[in-house]
Design a protein around this motif. Structure first.
Motif, mmCIF file in Angstrom:
data_model
loop_
_atom_site.group_PDB
_atom_site.id
_atom_site.type_symbol
_atom_site.label_atom_id
_atom_site.label_comp_id
_atom_site.label_asym_id
_atom_site.label_seq_id
_atom_site.Cartn_x
_atom_site.Cartn_y
_atom_site.Cartn_z
ATOM 1 N N PRO A 267 -1.782 -9.705 5.577
ATOM 2 C CA PRO A 267 -0.801 -9.121 5.057
ATOM 3 C C PRO A 267 -0.802 -7.534 5.451
ATOM 4 O O PRO A 267 -1.882 -6.944 5.621
ATOM 5 C CB PRO A 267 -0.923 -9.390 3.527
ATOM 6 C CG PRO A 267 -2.221 -9.597 3.327
ATOM 7 C CD PRO A 267 -2.770 -10.317 4.775
ATOM 8 N N ILE A 268 0.247 -7.080 5.323
ATOM 9 C CA ILE A 268 0.197 -5.580 5.622
ATOM 10 C C ILE A 268 -0.182 -4.880 4.393
ATOM 11 O O ILE A 268 0.542 -4.861 3.243
ATOM 12 C CB ILE A 268 1.647 -5.122 6.198
ATOM 13 C CG1 ILE A 268 2.137 -5.772 7.529
ATOM 14 C CG2 ILE A 268 1.774 -3.445 5.904
ATOM 15 C CD1 ILE A 268 3.457 -5.532 7.997
ATOM 16 N N LYS A 269 -1.172 -4.042 4.411
ATOM 17 C CA LYS A 269 -1.776 -3.342 3.452
ATOM 18 C C LYS A 269 -1.963 -1.904 3.919
ATOM 19 O O LYS A 269 -2.419 -1.672 4.945
ATOM 20 C CB LYS A 269 -3.019 -3.813 2.991
ATOM 21 C CG LYS A 269 -2.960 -5.228 2.591
ATOM 22 C CD LYS A 269 -2.824 -5.212 1.124
ATOM 23 C CE LYS A 269 -2.891 -6.865 0.676
ATOM 24 N NZ LYS A 269 -2.605 -6.987 -0.696
ATOM 25 N N ARG A 270 -1.511 -0.835 2.997
ATOM 26 C CA ARG A 270 -1.641 0.418 3.507
ATOM 27 C C ARG A 270 -2.348 1.231 2.402
ATOM 28 O O ARG A 270 -2.207 1.024 1.205
ATOM 29 C CB ARG A 270 -0.222 1.062 3.922
ATOM 30 C CG ARG A 270 0.311 0.407 4.927
ATOM 31 C CD ARG A 270 1.335 1.466 5.780
ATOM 32 N NE ARG A 270 1.667 0.821 6.946
ATOM 33 C CZ ARG A 270 2.782 0.308 7.032
ATOM 34 N NH1 ARG A 270 3.839 0.008 6.314
ATOM 35 N NH2 ARG A 270 3.026 -0.185 8.415
ATOM 36 N N GLU A 271 -3.170 2.241 2.790
ATOM 37 C CA GLU A 271 -3.791 3.064 1.727
ATOM 38 C C GLU A 271 -2.942 3.879 0.791
ATOM 39 O O GLU A 271 -1.811 4.574 1.404
ATOM 40 C CB GLU A 271 -4.698 4.076 2.541
ATOM 41 C CG GLU A 271 -5.723 4.656 1.667
ATOM 42 C CD GLU A 271 -6.953 5.454 2.620
ATOM 43 O OE1 GLU A 271 -7.872 5.401 1.846
ATOM 44 O OE2 GLU A 271 -6.334 5.801 3.514
ATOM 45 N N SER A 272 -2.695 3.889 -0.367
ATOM 46 C CA SER A 272 -1.983 4.588 -1.011
ATOM 47 C C SER A 272 -2.186 6.188 -0.961
ATOM 48 O O SER A 272 -3.357 6.514 -0.953
ATOM 49 C CB SER A 272 -1.867 4.336 -2.509
ATOM 50 O OG SER A 272 -3.230 4.382 -3.121
ATOM 51 N N ALA A 273 -1.137 6.871 -0.905
ATOM 52 C CA ALA A 273 -1.276 8.162 -0.529
ATOM 53 C C ALA A 273 -1.633 9.203 -1.846
ATOM 54 O O ALA A 273 -1.416 8.743 -2.911
ATOM 55 C CB ALA A 273 0.103 8.970 0.164
#
Length: 129
Positions: A123-129
């Motif tokens: 899955p696409i997971k990105r670090e939250s800003a």
């Protein structure tokens, strides 16, 4: 020889630890080492909808279609399949599936010119800003 191709958008995507290393190691040990001459490994990353698609592509010795089918069947089976094929790939597959569900994991395919392509769906997971 190796090459890495990653779409710019993938550079901030997060993946489970130690996903690529065992697959590149397998490509070297079971593919490239088993053939004559210089081998080539290509690692790619791209986004496809909600999925991150990583691939490890080699031009090594390959495997039979029957071996490939058995391996994919074992990877899809409940509980992660039998470990008679190798611990590394099953460990990677099981960690992805346990973390993100059965829609994700590994798939093996034979290349037209020899060698194997391992596709990792994550899955696409990105670090939250």
């Amino acid at each position: 020889d190796y090459e890495i191709e990653a779409d710019e958008g993938c550079m901030k995507d997060l993946v489970n630890k130690l996903v690529l290393q065992p697959l590149v190691e397998n490509a070297i040990y079971h593919g490239i080492k088993q053939k004559r001459g210089t081998g080539h490994i290509r690692v790619t990353a791209r986004e496809d909808g909600e999925k991150l698609v990583l691939q490890v592509i080699d031009d090594g010795a390959g495997m039979s279609p029957e071996q490939c089918d058995r391996l994919n069947e074992a990877l899809r089976s409940p509980g992660g399949g039998a470990y008679d094929q190798g611990y590394g790939i099953f460990n990677v597959n099981n960690r992805i599936r346990l973390s993100h569900g059965d829609a994700y994991g590994l798939h093996f395919a034979l290349n037209e010119t020899g060698g194997v392509t391992v596709t990792i769906l994550h899955p696409i997971k990105r670090e939250s800003a």
